[in-house]
Every structure is written in C-alpha cells, then in structure tokens.
Design an enzyme around this catalytic site. Structure first.
Site, PDB file in Angstrom:
ATOM      1  N   ALA A 111      87.589  91.492 121.883  1.00  0.00           N
ATOM      2  CA  ALA A 111      88.921  90.895 121.939  1.00  0.00           C
ATOM      3  C   ALA A 111      88.885  89.412 121.561  1.00  0.00           C
ATOM      4  CB  ALA A 111      89.502  91.071 123.339  1.00  0.00           C
ATOM      5  N   GLU A 132      75.772 102.083 118.505  1.00  0.00           N
ATOM      6  CA  GLU A 132      76.709 101.209 119.224  1.00  0.00           C
ATOM      7  C   GLU A 132      78.158 101.637 118.971  1.00  0.00           C
ATOM      8  OE1 GLU A 132      73.622  97.433 118.915  1.00  0.00           O
ATOM      9  OE2 GLU A 132      75.107  97.743 117.344  1.00  0.00           O
ATOM     10  N   GLY A 155      71.274 101.186 108.597  1.00  0.00           N
ATOM     11  CA  GLY A 155      69.846 101.200 108.278  1.00  0.00           C
ATOM     12  C   GLY A 155      69.617 101.398 106.792  1.00  0.00           C
ATOM     13  N   ALA A 156      68.734 102.356 106.453  1.00  0.00           N
ATOM     14  CA  ALA A 156      68.384 102.601 105.043  1.00  0.00           C
ATOM     15  C   ALA A 156      69.541 103.192 104.239  1.00  0.00           C
ATOM     16  CB  ALA A 156      67.181 103.532 104.972  1.00  0.00           C
ATOM     17  N   ASN A 214      74.857  94.440 119.256  1.00  0.00           N
ATOM     18  CA  ASN A 214      73.456  94.321 119.669  1.00  0.00           C
ATOM     19  C   ASN A 214      73.224  94.816 121.103  1.00  0.00           C
ATOM     20  OD1 ASN A 214      70.810  93.571 119.217  1.00  0.00           O
ATOM     21  ND2 ASN A 214      71.108  91.454 119.887  1.00  0.00           N
ATOM     22  N   ASP A 255      59.449  86.790 122.259  1.00  0.00           N
ATOM     23  CA  ASP A 255      59.123  88.218 122.352  1.00  0.00           C
ATOM     24  C   ASP A 255      57.620  88.312 122.521  1.00  0.00           C
ATOM     25  OD1 ASP A 255      61.564  89.694 121.952  1.00  0.00           O
ATOM     26  OD2 ASP A 255      61.571  89.019 119.872  1.00  0.00           O
ATOM     27  N   ASP A 283      69.811  91.161 112.245  1.00  0.00           N
ATOM     28  CA  ASP A 283      70.120  89.719 112.338  1.00  0.00           C
ATOM     29  C   ASP A 283      70.275  89.116 110.939  1.00  0.00           C
ATOM     30  OD1 ASP A 283      69.802  90.093 115.062  1.00  0.00           O
ATOM     31  OD2 ASP A 283      67.699  89.509 115.029  1.00  0.00           O
TER      32      ASP A 283
END
Ligand code: ADP
Length: 319
Positions: free
Chosen positions: A183, A194, A224-225, A162, A13, A254
C-alpha cells in the site's frame, strides 16, 4: 544528493559449503549481504548516484560493510554504526540446489527509527527501494515512513517482497505487514512463490491483476531462468531471460531490482502511461542484470557493471 535510495538491512551472510544442513556447517565464510545493501551496490556498479539508509553495529563487521559500500561509490552518509547492538548475521546453508536454510541473528537492523530519518535526504531522490525483511522487525515503521515521504515527493517507490518466512512470527502477520508495504509503494517486485503467497495464484497475469487492485501501479514478477512478467494495468507481457551459464543465482533478484530502479528513475512519465515497449525495454535491462548476477558465485560480488549489462543487451548476445 543521490538519485536512488535503498533502505534496509546490511548484514554478514555466513555461508557454508553446499550440500549440508545448518547443523553440519563446517567453516563459515563471511560474505557481505542484505538485499537492500546488494541493491545499492548493484546500482553503484550501474553508474547510478545511490545512497543507502541503514544501520550496522559499531563492530568489525559494521566497519567492513560501511567501508565496502563507500568503496563501491554508494553514499553512506545515512548508513551508520549504532553501538547498541551488533551487526546482523544470517547463517545460510544450501542442503540441496533448490533449498536455502537461514538462521537469522538480528542486531542493529532493528534499530532504525522514523525520528532518525532525514526527510530532505529521502525526498531529494527520484526513487526509493525497500523490502519486507525491514518490515518484519522493529525498523518497519521507519521504512513505511520513508516510503510515505518518497511518495509525497512524487517518487517511484519499489517494494521488493523478498519473503523470508523464518523472520516472521507467523505467516498471517507476514501477509498483513507485506500488505502495508504494498500500500506504500508504486512498484512491486516478487517471484512466483511470493505471488502465490500473497494472491493465492502463481499465475503472473491473474496474480499481478490482484496486486494492481491493491493499489500498486506496476507489478513485476521475476521468473528465474524464464525471465519476467510485467503489468501496469494498461500493458502486460512476458520478457524472456538471457541464456547464461548459471552458477549461483543468489543476488539475481537484487540485481533485477536494481535494473528496474535504474530504468524507472530515468522515466518522467507516470507509470500508468508507460507503454508495452517502454516496459519491455526496462525489464530486458533488469533481466540482463539478473542473468549476469547468476554467472558467478555470491551475491554482492556477482553484481554486474554497466558495461557488462550493455554488452549482453547487444542484439547478437544472449536472447
Ligand atoms: P528471486 O531471487 O528474487 O526469486 P529470480 O530467481 O526470479 O529472483 O531472478 C531474478 C531475475 O534474474 C530473473 O527474472 C531473470 O531475469 C534473472 N535470472 C535468474 N536466474 C536466471 C538464470 N538461470 N538464467 C538467466 N536469467 C536468470
């Protein structure tokens, strides 16, 4: 032989400072990444025997990534340098605290082929983890092949959705290829965005039910939080997050996936028979991993060690 295998991209990254769009990036800060590589390192820090299957280029970044994973204790016998392309790069900008923009430069991440996979190696583990970034490129068939072998061997196959929309030619293709990932898996981890993309609802109860109908045995929605939600058909519920001083949540998802794989790989019971208490305990551990990853900057660098997770799990720490 490793207990858990993570398969997919390892990349560099290139981060810019926060608050600027991609085109205004000043010096770029190289940082190791790729969700499956992060998951492998997270598992190694939790003390798990873990292997990583993937490819980098035969270049300086490639050597750096292989050495780094090996130094963390990840088995890198199936993490190879391929001279046909460079190591994958992702330029990452965060113009605002809630936005991340990516410019992705594919390389060897697209070169993993089913013929190169080591069936005995994959089938020797108890759990396989993979994600949709691999499904978006030419390595997709290899990931699905590995998932099929892992399932034939009775393993847990964890699919981390992701979603990175920029990687797909169009979102309809993404939806259908991610459907193939679902599947091939027994467990899916995804966030609310997502979930809505795949099921049309961000409601964890309704969305997870829809995914169970598509054949996965356990659906985990990270919030999240707000923690996480689980549903295995027989039991469902919400597990609150730990209260931490969040600095940077990159890598939390992750770390959460690694925590989930850690718990599942210790279970001998079929997923459908796991009780609400079993699943609560498993997600509480995963939440602790995710929370700790949020307490410092970076993805791989911020992944917690087992002793830190255990400390947070003490009754008097966090929530
Ligand atoms: P993703 O990056 O995949 O969208 P999330 O942001 O939902 O994943 O984070 C994964 C997990 O990490 C959450 O389910 C939660 O347990 C933990 N986590 C993330 N952000 C925080 C936070 N600010 N405080 C506490 N825990 C957090």
């Amino acid at each position: 032989m490793p207990r858990i295998i993570s398969l997919g991209e390892a990349l560099i990254d290139l981060f810019a400072g926060k608050g600027v769009p991609l085109r205004e990036l000043k010096p770029l800060q190289p940082s190791p990444g790729g969700a499956p590589a992060n998951v492998a390192v997270a598992l190694a820090r939790l003390g798990v025997d873990v292997g990583f299957i993937g490819k980098v280029g035969d270049d300086d970044y490639g050597t750096f990534l292989i050495d780094l994973l090996a130094g963390e204790g990840v088995d890198v016998t199936h993490f190879t340098a391929d001279p046909r392309a460079p190591t994958m790069l992702a330029v990452v900008a965060a113009p605002s605290p809630t936005e991340q923009h990516f410019a992705i430069y594919h390389g060897t991440d697209t070169l993993l082929s089913p013929e190169e996979l080591d069936q005995a190696y994959i089938q020797s583990a108890r759990c396989l983890v993979f994600g949709s970034v691999t499904l978006a490129d030419a390595s997709g068939p290899a990931a699905l092949h590995a998932a099929r072998w892992a399932r034939e061997a009775g393993q847990h196959v964890i699919f981390d959705v992701n979603l990175r929309p920029a990687l797909w030619p169009d979102l309809q293709v993404a939806r259908s290829r991610i459907g193939e990932g679902l599947a091939s898996s027994t467990v899916v981890k995804l966030n609310e965005v997502e979930l809505e993309f795949l099921t049309g609802t961000a409601d964890p109860a309704a969305g997870s039910q829809a995914l169970l109908q598509q054949g996965v045995q356990l659906c985990c929605v990270s919030l999240g939080a707000d923690g996480a939600y689980f549903n295995n058909g027989a039991a469902s519920g919400h597990v609150p997050a730990f209260h931490v001083e969040a600095v940077d949540t990159t890598g939390s998802g992750d770390a959460f996936v690694a925590g989930l794989a850690f718990g599942l790989s210790k279970q001998d019971q079929p997923i459908a028979q796991l009780s609400s208490a079993d699943l609560h305990q498993m997600l509480r551990f995963a939440n602790a991993c995710g929370a700790l990853a949020a307490t410092s900057l970076g993805a791989m660098t911020a992944l917690p060690a087992l002793k830190d997770v255990e400390h947070l799990l003490q009754p008097d720490a966090g929530t």
